[in-house]
Scaffold this active site. Structure first.
Site, mmCIF file in Angstrom:
data_model
loop_
_atom_site.group_PDB
_atom_site.id
_atom_site.type_symbol
_atom_site.label_atom_id
_atom_site.label_comp_id
_atom_site.label_asym_id
_atom_site.label_seq_id
_atom_site.Cartn_x
_atom_site.Cartn_y
_atom_site.Cartn_z
ATOM 1 N N ASP A 67 0.817 -1.217 0.000
ATOM 2 C CA ASP A 67 0.000 0.000 0.000
ATOM 3 C C ASP A 67 0.848 1.264 0.000
ATOM 4 O OD1 ASP A 67 0.978 -0.457 2.543
ATOM 5 O OD2 ASP A 67 -0.968 -0.663 3.504
ATOM 6 N N ASN A 136 -6.842 -2.272 14.581
ATOM 7 C CA ASN A 136 -8.281 -2.523 14.353
ATOM 8 C C ASN A 136 -8.511 -3.745 13.459
ATOM 9 O OD1 ASN A 136 -7.534 -1.614 11.845
ATOM 10 N ND2 ASN A 136 -9.016 0.046 11.716
ATOM 11 N N HIS A 138 -7.000 -4.273 10.495
ATOM 12 C CA HIS A 138 -6.813 -4.097 9.050
ATOM 13 C C HIS A 138 -5.572 -4.834 8.566
ATOM 14 C CE1 HIS A 138 -4.489 -0.028 9.645
ATOM 15 N NE2 HIS A 138 -3.621 -0.953 9.354
ATOM 16 N N GLU A 143 -9.585 -1.688 5.612
ATOM 17 C CA GLU A 143 -10.130 -1.358 6.925
ATOM 18 C C GLU A 143 -11.392 -2.187 7.199
ATOM 19 O OE1 GLU A 143 -8.387 0.428 8.862
ATOM 20 O OE2 GLU A 143 -8.029 2.477 8.184
#
Ligand code: GLP
Length: 240
Positions: A67, A136, A138, A143
């Site tokens: 990414d 979280n 991801h 996400e």
């Protein structure tokens, strides 16, 4: 999913490096999927040391990173291209022309994403994908959401990710709110995946991954559907 529990961060880094080194020895012209974040830094240092010692070579390796922030120029100190140069590529004998990071300045991110996935395929697919986990859940910048993208795409970052990643920027308002990221399909096509997790902050996600249940609200759990995943955790991530 195979789980390797290590005593600490250094051991986790060595375990990860061992797996990559053994692939490099067996298949010197392999395709690596690489990740950023603080978690793999120690592993990259190990690999650089092995390269210096002549134990492994990256000269025939092709790499694809997961990414990149959007919009962000590759020369920006917080760009993931910059991160990869500083933490790995500048210290090993890899040909930088064979290293790929999604284009954080792409005018047409959809076309860029399609071309990125096509380039991975043309290279023969990813032999080994390295992943970290967001607090979280991801993976890359996929996400938690009800629906996730299969291919490389432009995405918005959640408040919690912007806050978590603001530690690298001068202030929260400097963190880009978007990113281009490989999708779940791009990641799941990798032949082998290693996931690194260190520290108590990752325990909740690791626990979910060990629960045996899959939800897009914790993208890391999607990896349970892959045939060859090794989760390498330190004791803090494992026990909390
Ligand atoms: C970023 C990256 C992820 C990475 C995650 C965890 O958001 N996009 O690929 O896994 O952070 O980062 P860290 O290793 O610093 O906890």
């Amino acid at each position: 999913m195979k789980v390797i529990v290590c005593e600490n961060y250094d051991e986790m880094s060595k375990e990860g490096a061992k797996i990559i080194a053994s692939l490099l020895k067996n298949k010197p012209c392999c395709v690596l999927g690489l990740a950023t974040g603080s978690t793999p830094v120690g592993m990259y240092k190990e690999l650089a040391g092995m390269n210096r010692a002549g134990e492994i070579t990256f000269k025939d390796v092709t790499s694809f990173n997961l990414d990149e922030y959007y919009p962000l120029e590759p020369t920006h100190e917080q760009s993931y291209r910059y991160f990869m140069n500083v933490n790995l590529f500048d210290h090993v004998d890899i040909n930088k022309e064979h290293t790929h990071v999604p284009d954080g300045l792409a005018k047409d991110p959809t076309a860029m994403g399609e071309a990125y996935d096509a380039a991975i395929e043309a290279a023969g697919g990813i032999d080994l994908q390295v992943l970290g986990l967001g607090p979280n859940g991801h993976i890359a910048f996929n996400e938690p959401e009800e629906e996730l993208y299969a291919g490389t795409h432009l995405t918005s970052l959640t408040e919690s990710t912007i806050k978590a990643n603001s530690r690298f920027f001068a202030s929260v308002s400097d963190v880009p709110t978007k990113a281009v990221t490989m999708g779940i399909g791009s990641i799941m096509k990798a032949k082998k995946i290693i996931v690194l997790a260190s520290g108590k902050g990752k325990h909740a996600v690791v626990e979910k991954m060990l629960s045996g249940r899959i939800t897009t609200m914790c993208p890391g759990t999607l990896l349970l559907a892959h045939a060859d995943v090794t989760l390498i955790v330190d004791r803090d991530a494992y026990e909390g």
